[in-house]
Write an enzyme that holds these catalytic residues in place. Structure first.
Site, PDB file in Angstrom:
ATOM      1  N   ARG A  12       0.841  -1.187   0.000  1.00 16.98           N
ATOM      2  CA  ARG A  12       0.000   0.000   0.000  1.00 16.98           C
ATOM      3  C   ARG A  12       0.881   1.242   0.000  1.00 16.98           C
ATOM      4  NH1 ARG A  12      -1.123   4.698   2.479  1.00 16.98           N
ATOM      5  NH2 ARG A  12      -0.823   3.725   4.513  1.00 16.98           N
ATOM      6  N   ASP A  13       1.295   1.682   1.141  1.00 14.54           N
ATOM      7  CA  ASP A  13       2.122   2.890   1.210  1.00 14.54           C
ATOM      8  C   ASP A  13       3.430   2.715   0.451  1.00 14.54           C
ATOM      9  OD1 ASP A  13       2.933   5.400   1.862  1.00 14.54           O
ATOM     10  OD2 ASP A  13       2.987   5.096   4.007  1.00 14.54           O
ATOM     11  N   HIS A 202       2.777   4.814  12.662  1.00 12.08           N
ATOM     12  CA  HIS A 202       3.199   4.685  11.261  1.00 12.08           C
ATOM     13  C   HIS A 202       4.275   5.737  11.011  1.00 12.08           C
ATOM     14  CE1 HIS A 202       2.557   4.022   6.860  1.00 12.08           C
ATOM     15  NE2 HIS A 202       2.935   5.301   6.797  1.00 12.08           N
ATOM     16  N   HIS A 204       7.901   7.348   9.035  1.00 14.20           N
ATOM     17  CA  HIS A 204       8.695   7.487   7.815  1.00 14.20           C
ATOM     18  C   HIS A 204      10.121   7.853   8.226  1.00 14.20           C
ATOM     19  CE1 HIS A 204       5.589   7.391   4.517  1.00 14.20           C
ATOM     20  NE2 HIS A 204       4.852   7.362   5.612  1.00 14.20           N
ATOM     21  N   CYS A 235       3.813   9.540   0.711  1.00 20.30           N
ATOM     22  CA  CYS A 235       2.504  10.050   0.283  1.00 20.30           C
ATOM     23  C   CYS A 235       2.653  10.905  -0.970  1.00 20.30           C
ATOM     24  CB  CYS A 235       1.876  10.873   1.407  1.00 20.30           C
ATOM     25  SG  CYS A 235       0.311  11.641   0.949  1.00 20.30           S
ATOM     26  N   ASN A 244       8.837   4.819   3.892  1.00 22.63           N
ATOM     27  CA  ASN A 244       8.476   4.350   5.232  1.00 22.63           C
ATOM     28  C   ASN A 244       9.725   3.902   5.979  1.00 22.63           C
ATOM     29  OD1 ASN A 244       5.300   3.942   5.261  1.00 22.63           O
ATOM     30  ND2 ASN A 244       6.034   3.350   3.239  1.00 22.63           N
TER      31      ASN A 244
END
Length: 307
Positions: A12-13, A202, A204, A235, A244
């Protein structure tokens, strides 16, 4: 630290800022591989507009190929109640609803104001309850915003304590552009833990503090953390965002109880293959260390078969 849940977010990310298209078949294979290595849970995509995030266009195709036991360990991200409905209709068992604490990023990311997102969250939670599907809320820009600077703690707490958030299963605090420092992460995590039942983190690694911030969050009460293979991700609607926190780094540091050197070797090697396939550089310091260290170190690739 050994009991903390580590969720992989590569699919996903991790793929949001990658220019290369990963075939659906390869995504399905990666889901099965990651779970086979022992990861307890992972994100497999997002139900979003394909013109906004093309790499997520086949998310429901991936979901359709997974058996019920596998889906029990998978999450998808949704930005609104419509996405939640589509995800539930597709058989998803866990949904992450995203909204930004900062108004400007929420507008850029999901195309509406924060109040509208909170209304959509309430609708998604109601859908989840109807179908027995837990809904998690991910608070983007919980620490800093690319447009507004540092996010006030009071703004985060106002969202978390809003009545429309009351029914969520858990809250994820997202360091969307990786500018947070450990003291900030620890303080906000502790504050949110006081008013929310289950808090995730979450992170980064934009400023090189991904692992440090992960430890700070866990020390302050977070029960789960996110990471992606090779530090992929970011993002597309947040200027300055980068990858991430690398899964290889987080696993090497936390040593969850399920992780063995053999499983770690497999993950490092698969991460290298994936990055080569996508034409992306590795941002994982631990993966680099694993490939360079001698076999006397049990976590080095030289100490065992990587696959």
């Amino acid at each position: 630290m050994n009991d903390v849940v580590v969720r992989d977010v590569t699919l996903r990310d991790g793929l949001q800022l990658v220019s290369a298209v990963m075939p659906t078949k390869h995504k399905i294979e990666l889901v099965r591989f990651l779970l086979d290595c022992g990861l307890p849970t992972l994100e497999v995509g997002a139900v979003v507009r394909p013109d906004r995030v093309p790499s997520m266009a086949d998310t429901l195709d991936v979901v359709a190929a997974l058996d019920p036991d596998t889906l029990d360990r998978c999450w998808v991200l949704v930005p609104n109640a419509t996405g939640a409905r589509r995800a539930i209709d597709a058989g998803l068992r866990q949904i992450q609803y995203v909204l930004s604490v900062s108004p400007s990023h929420n507008k850029a990311n999901v195309g509406c104001d924060v109040e509208q997102s909170l209304d959509g969250l309430a609708a998604a939670v109601a859908l989840g309850r109807e179908h027995g599907v837990p809904v998690q809320v991910a608070l983007a820009t919980a620490f800093t915003c690319p447009f507004e600077g540092q996010t006030p703690e009071d703004a985060v707490l106002a969202v978390v304590t809003d009545s429309r958030v009351a029914g969520v299963d858990s809250v994820v605090l997202c360091d969307t552009i990786g500018q947070a420092v450990p003291a900030h992460v620890a303080g906000l995590t502790a504050a949110v833990c006081e008013v929310a039942g289950s808090v995730w983190f979450h992170g980064h690694d934009t400023w090189g503090l991904g692992v440090a911030n992960t430890f700070a969050a866990v020390g302050a009460g977070a029960v789960a953390v996110d990471a992606s293979l090779g530090g992929l991700g970011g993002c597309p609607f947040a200027p300055g965002a980068s990858g991430n926190t690398a899964l290889e780094d987080v696993l090497y540091a936390l040593r969850p109880s399920w992780l063995t050197p053999t499983a770690y070797h497999r993950l490092v090697a698969r991460g290298q293959d994936l990055l080569a396939e996508l034409g992306e550089p590795s941002r994982s310091r631990a993966a680099d260390g694993a490939t360079r260290s001698p076999g006397s170190h049990p976590w080095a690739l030289a100490a065992g078969s990587p696959r």
